[in-house]
Design a protein around this motif. Sequence first.
Motif, short mmCIF file in Angstrom:
data_model
loop_
_atom_site.label_atom_id
_atom_site.label_comp_id
_atom_site.label_asym_id
_atom_site.label_seq_id
_atom_site.Cartn_x
_atom_site.Cartn_y
_atom_site.Cartn_z
N ASP A 79 6.85 -3.03 1.90
CA ASP A 79 6.74 -3.66 0.59
C ASP A 79 6.57 -5.17 0.69
N ALA A 80 7.11 -5.77 1.77
CA ALA A 80 7.02 -7.22 1.95
C ALA A 80 5.70 -7.66 2.57
N THR A 81 4.90 -6.70 3.04
CA THR A 81 3.61 -7.00 3.67
C THR A 81 2.52 -7.13 2.60
N ARG A 82 1.69 -8.11 2.74
CA ARG A 82 0.59 -8.27 1.78
C ARG A 82 -0.42 -7.15 1.93
N ARG A 83 -1.23 -6.93 0.90
CA ARG A 83 -2.33 -5.98 1.02
C ARG A 83 -3.27 -6.47 2.12
N GLY A 84 -3.63 -5.56 3.01
CA GLY A 84 -4.47 -5.93 4.14
C GLY A 84 -3.71 -6.56 5.28
N GLY A 85 -2.40 -6.71 5.12
CA GLY A 85 -1.59 -7.30 6.17
C GLY A 85 -1.14 -6.27 7.19
N THR A 86 -0.21 -6.68 8.06
CA THR A 86 0.22 -5.84 9.17
C THR A 86 1.72 -5.63 9.17
N LEU A 87 2.13 -4.36 9.14
CA LEU A 87 3.52 -3.99 9.35
C LEU A 87 3.65 -3.49 10.78
N CYS A 88 4.50 -4.13 11.56
CA CYS A 88 4.72 -3.73 12.95
C CYS A 88 6.12 -3.17 13.10
N VAL A 89 6.21 -1.89 13.47
CA VAL A 89 7.49 -1.21 13.60
C VAL A 89 7.94 -1.28 15.05
N VAL A 90 9.04 -2.01 15.29
CA VAL A 90 9.53 -2.24 16.64
C VAL A 90 10.82 -1.48 16.90
N GLY A 91 11.64 -1.28 15.86
CA GLY A 91 12.93 -0.62 16.03
C GLY A 91 12.79 0.84 16.41
N ALA A 92 13.70 1.31 17.26
CA ALA A 92 13.72 2.71 17.69
C ALA A 92 14.60 3.50 16.73
N GLY A 93 14.01 4.45 16.01
CA GLY A 93 14.74 5.21 15.00
C GLY A 93 15.02 6.64 15.40
N ALA A 94 15.63 7.37 14.49
CA ALA A 94 16.04 8.75 14.73
C ALA A 94 14.90 9.73 14.45
N LEU A 95 14.97 10.89 15.10
CA LEU A 95 13.95 11.91 14.94
C LEU A 95 13.87 12.45 13.51
N ASP A 96 15.00 12.44 12.81
CA ASP A 96 15.03 13.04 11.48
C ASP A 96 15.02 12.00 10.36
N ASP A 97 14.65 10.77 10.66
CA ASP A 97 14.59 9.71 9.65
C ASP A 97 13.12 9.44 9.34
N PHE A 98 12.68 9.84 8.15
CA PHE A 98 11.26 9.81 7.83
C PHE A 98 10.92 8.68 6.85
N LEU A 99 9.82 7.99 7.12
CA LEU A 99 9.31 6.94 6.25
C LEU A 99 8.38 7.56 5.21
N ARG A 100 8.65 7.30 3.93
CA ARG A 100 7.85 7.86 2.84
C ARG A 100 6.90 6.80 2.28
N ILE A 101 5.61 7.11 2.37
CA ILE A 101 4.57 6.25 1.80
C ILE A 101 3.58 7.16 1.09
N SER A 102 3.27 6.83 -0.14
CA SER A 102 2.35 7.69 -0.88
C SER A 102 0.93 7.56 -0.33
N MET A 103 0.17 8.60 -0.47
CA MET A 103 -1.21 8.57 -0.02
C MET A 103 -2.02 7.52 -0.79
N PHE A 104 -1.67 7.30 -2.06
CA PHE A 104 -2.40 6.32 -2.84
C PHE A 104 -2.18 4.91 -2.30
N GLU A 105 -0.91 4.53 -2.09
CA GLU A 105 -0.66 3.17 -1.62
C GLU A 105 -1.17 2.98 -0.20
N LEU A 106 -1.13 4.05 0.60
CA LEU A 106 -1.66 3.95 1.95
C LEU A 106 -3.14 3.62 1.92
N PHE A 107 -3.87 4.26 1.00
CA PHE A 107 -5.30 4.01 0.85
C PHE A 107 -5.56 2.67 0.15
#
Length: 363
Positions: free
Chosen positions: A269-297
């Motif tokens: 949410d803090a990344t601008r449109r067209g910007g870059t989100l870089c995921v560095v942290g190591a998370g759990a197998l059962d912790d899922f990130l939810r992003i709608s297909m619309f906002e992804l597009f």
Amino acid sequence: MRAAVLHETGQDKLEVLDDVEPTGFGPGKVRLRIRATGLCHSDVSAMNGVLPQPVPFVPGHEGAGEIVDVGDGVTGLSPGDRVLVCWLPACGGCPACRRGQTHLCLTGFMNAGTPNFRRSGGEARSRDVFGFAGTGTFAEEIVIGAGCAVPIPDDVPFDIAALIGCGVTTGLGAALTTAKVEAGSSVAVIGCGGVGISTIQGARAAGAAQIVAVDPVESRRQAALRFGATEAVDPDGLADARTRVTAGEGFDYVFEVVGTSATARTAYDATRRGGTLCVVGAGALDDFLRISMFELFFDEKRILPSLYGGGDVLRSYERAIALWRAGRIDLAGLITHRVRLAEVNDAIGQMRTGAALRTCIEI
């Protein structure tokens, strides 16, 4: 020898045992006496079960020391050589290595289910002890594959080399290799432990104009400012910082260095449109990130995971050393920053005299 052992997943204390010996020495292996080791947050994640790891095990994968012995067929390494521990070695021949993505080589994980240590007493099954990430640097000595032992120059102290072995390489690489931060850009880093601070230093080295550090701990925010952040806020202040720094558009680059879906969503949410989100942290197998297909597009934000800095680790080590020598990054100060309150501190402290370990602890 002595080693710090976690007996059950979920325990928050390590037991220092003196009846442990490294196993597996033979062709293609080296025996290494540990001189410095760090506690990376990944070790903590393995201890509390976020990352899968057989037990009992010796934590630690950030390490450096001197080679005691080399097995048959090992070339380029000799007893007495100073090396750092590479927990993710490249085989050089798999498809990932041939593509130049050596950090995605799975060879280092092939022996993850094989015990690295053995206790001298008890029944056969109870004698086996694993090493985290196939290493286990919270021990006086370890046996690792020759590819895991990377020679270091004489001017690089063991404690600095240990941090380069994981946290520094991961953070710098996220900014310089994975995200490729551009000069003059705006950056936010969520999570200011050792890896987050290294990410901040990487963004500064790349020429970022604004670097906002985000962390709930005041001492970490203050440290982030010393290491190159232009301002530091608690999580509740991120929205205001976004408005002030980017006129509400969002940051060019946001780095998530915690490893939870909640912080990853905040970073998105803090990344601008067209910007870059870089995921560095190591998370759990059962912790899922939810992003709608619309906002992804519609937002066209790049989502880039970064494993171990996202590039050839040997070149990344060399880059870290070069930047350190040139005074572009502060690694001695990072050691001071990482020595924090930790449940394992007492256990490691007991080991220092006998094992000559210098420990860099961060949770």
